[in-house]
Design a protein around this motif. Structure first.
Motif, mmCIF file in Angstrom:
data_model
loop_
_atom_site.group_PDB
_atom_site.id
_atom_site.type_symbol
_atom_site.label_atom_id
_atom_site.label_comp_id
_atom_site.label_asym_id
_atom_site.label_seq_id
_atom_site.Cartn_x
_atom_site.Cartn_y
_atom_site.Cartn_z
ATOM 1 N N GLN A 264 -2.368 4.839 3.518
ATOM 2 C CA GLN A 264 -2.903 4.149 4.696
ATOM 3 C C GLN A 264 -4.295 4.708 5.036
ATOM 4 O OE1 GLN A 264 -1.330 1.522 5.861
ATOM 5 N NE2 GLN A 264 0.245 1.947 4.318
ATOM 6 N N ALA B 103 -10.381 -1.712 -1.657
ATOM 7 C CA ALA B 103 -10.396 -0.637 -0.662
ATOM 8 C C ALA B 103 -11.690 0.157 -0.788
ATOM 9 C CB ALA B 103 -9.211 0.303 -0.885
ATOM 10 N N PHE C 34 -1.732 1.680 -4.495
ATOM 11 C CA PHE C 34 -1.095 0.405 -4.151
ATOM 12 C C PHE C 34 -0.384 -0.138 -5.377
ATOM 13 C CE2 PHE C 34 -5.466 -0.466 -5.487
ATOM 14 C CZ PHE C 34 -5.303 -1.441 -6.447
ATOM 15 N N GLN D 202 -8.615 -0.710 3.929
ATOM 16 C CA GLN D 202 -7.849 -1.584 3.021
ATOM 17 C C GLN D 202 -8.421 -2.989 3.174
ATOM 18 O OE1 GLN D 202 -3.961 -1.080 4.715
ATOM 19 N NE2 GLN D 202 -3.489 0.736 3.498
ATOM 20 N N TRP E 75 0.844 -1.192 0.000
ATOM 21 C CA TRP E 75 0.000 0.000 0.000
ATOM 22 C C TRP E 75 0.884 1.249 0.000
ATOM 23 C CZ3 TRP E 75 -5.020 0.289 -0.855
ATOM 24 C CH2 TRP E 75 -5.784 -0.863 -0.697
#
Lengths: 329, 79
Positions: free
Chosen positions: B25, B74, B37, B59, B22
């Motif tokens: 965050q 996500a 990502f 995520q 990733w």
């Protein structure tokens, strides 16, 4: 097409150069480079160093370890081989090796080497691999690089590249080993430098590239990127900055003891005990007892003492095993 | 409003990819064009960009997971 001459044999510098050209210089047309390295092993981006490399042979032969930003498996490179890099401005994220491979294949054919492509995007001569390729894609740019074996030290390559599925950390990419051959079997009168120059000339004949020389500020930036991004042991060996180790010691009256281990989050991991010593010790139980133990001499010593109290190893005591895990680093 | 991010098709040969790392965050602000990502397939590392402006909410996959084209990767909270 732009051609950027590369003088450095330092893998970290040359990976830094690729990254600089891709993410900061932003040429509007494709860039081509040919380069070589001192003896080096290059891991793919998501590979497990412990499983791919014979760390002891790497250290003994003073071989550099590097990790690529591209995918795929581990390769060995040296001054007997030649790396190529192609960087394309490209908005499509879809994967395509064909244009780069076609150029290299045509150039090789032009200098008399009958290379063809295979299903893994490798170049082969007579069914044996002479070149592997990998890519990484950043927004707007695509980098395709590959390796050509000309007179590389294939014996050393075989000593260095391991692929031990037992040690492979879960959820990592494993190398696929293929039969490789040096191209000097095709052109034995050439040196590796001749090969590289002939290949450069053939690519020039096909593309009429313009040469571009980096100015001093750019060269300084390349060195900086190489050191910060590619020479960083945390990037090469793992996020925690510790390596994967294989220790082998012979004890008079005890025999050969081999311990492989990694350190993740300051704890022992992937401990693997083998050897020709005499003991009723259950190696798997021993390994599980150590996995997850803080990498602290006293704590590790306590665990090993408890294990050997149940099942001793003939001629090898707990302190000697503890030393193997701490005194070689 | 929550927007779901699904795994795009990146390779003509394969619909199953190794999920890499990733770049954002949960809680991070995300702009259209930011790399969210990366994934590996067929020896290629591809960075996947956000198509949205917003905040990364959740995520749904981790490094090393095998993901298929179309999988929920996500969610992003968009204004």
């Amino acid at each position: 097409m732009i051609y950027v001459p590369v003088m450095s044999l330092d893998v970290y510098h040359n990976f830094g150069l690729e990254y600089y050209l891709m993410t900061e210089h932003h040429f509007n047309e494709p860039v081509f480079m040919l380069w070589s390295t001192t003896p080096t092993v290059m891991l793919g981006k998501y590979q497990d160093a412990a499983a791919e490399l014979n760390v002891e042979a790497v250290k003994r032969n003073h071989v550099k370890v590097a990790r690529r930003y591209s995918g795929g498996g581990t390769i060995y490179t040296d001054q007997g081989g030649c790396q190529f890099t192609l960087i394309y401005p490209d908005d499509r994220t879809e994967i395509d090796f064909s244009s780069g491979l076609e150029l290299i294949q045509k150039a090789l054919n032009q200098i008399g080497i009958k290379a063809t492509t295979d299903s893994r995007n490798d170049l082969v001569v007579g069914g044996r691999k002479v070149s592997g390729s990998a890519q990484y894609v950043t927004p707007g740019y695509k980098l395709h690089h590959g390796s050509l074996l000309f007179e590389s030290n294939l014996d050393l390559m075989n000593q260095l590249l391991n692929v031990d599925p037992v040690k492979l950390a879960a959820k990592r990419i494993a190398s696929v080993h293929q039969r490789t051959v040096n191209l000097n079997e095709q052109e034995p009168s050439w040196t590796a430098a001749d090969f590289r120059e002939n290949l450069r000339q053939a690519v020039y004949d096909l593309t009429s590239f313009q040469e571009y020389h980096l100015i001093a500020d750019e060269q300084a930036r390349v060195v900086e990127i190489g050191q910060q991004r590619f020479a960083d042991p945390k990037f090469i060996y793992g996020r925690q900055g510790q390596g994967a180790f294989q220790v082998k010691r012979y004890f008079q009256g005890g025999g050969l003891v081999k311990i492989a281990y990694s350190i993740y989050h300051d704890q022992l991991a992937d401990v693997h005990l083998t050897g020709d010593f005499f003991s009723n010790l259950d190696a798997v139980k021993f390994e599980h007892a150590l996995d997850g133990t803080d990498y602290d001499r006293q704590r590790v010593s306590n665990v090993i003492r408890d294990q050997l109290a149940e099942d001793p190893i003939l001629g090898v005591d707990a302190d000697q095993l503890v030393n193997m895990l701490f005194d070689h680093v | 409003m929550l927007k779901e991010i699904h795994m795009p098709k990146l390779s003509p040969k394969s619909d199953q990819y190794f999920f890499g790392e990733w770049h954002k965050q949960p809680g991070d602000a995300v702009k259209e064009g930011d790399v969210l990502f990366e994934v590996e397939t067929d020896k290629v590392i591809s960075q996947v960009e956000s198509q949205e402006d917003g905040v990364l909410k959740e995520q749904n996959v981790n490094t090393g997971d095998t993901t298929n084209v179309g999988d929920l990767v996500a969610t992003i909270e968009v204004a």
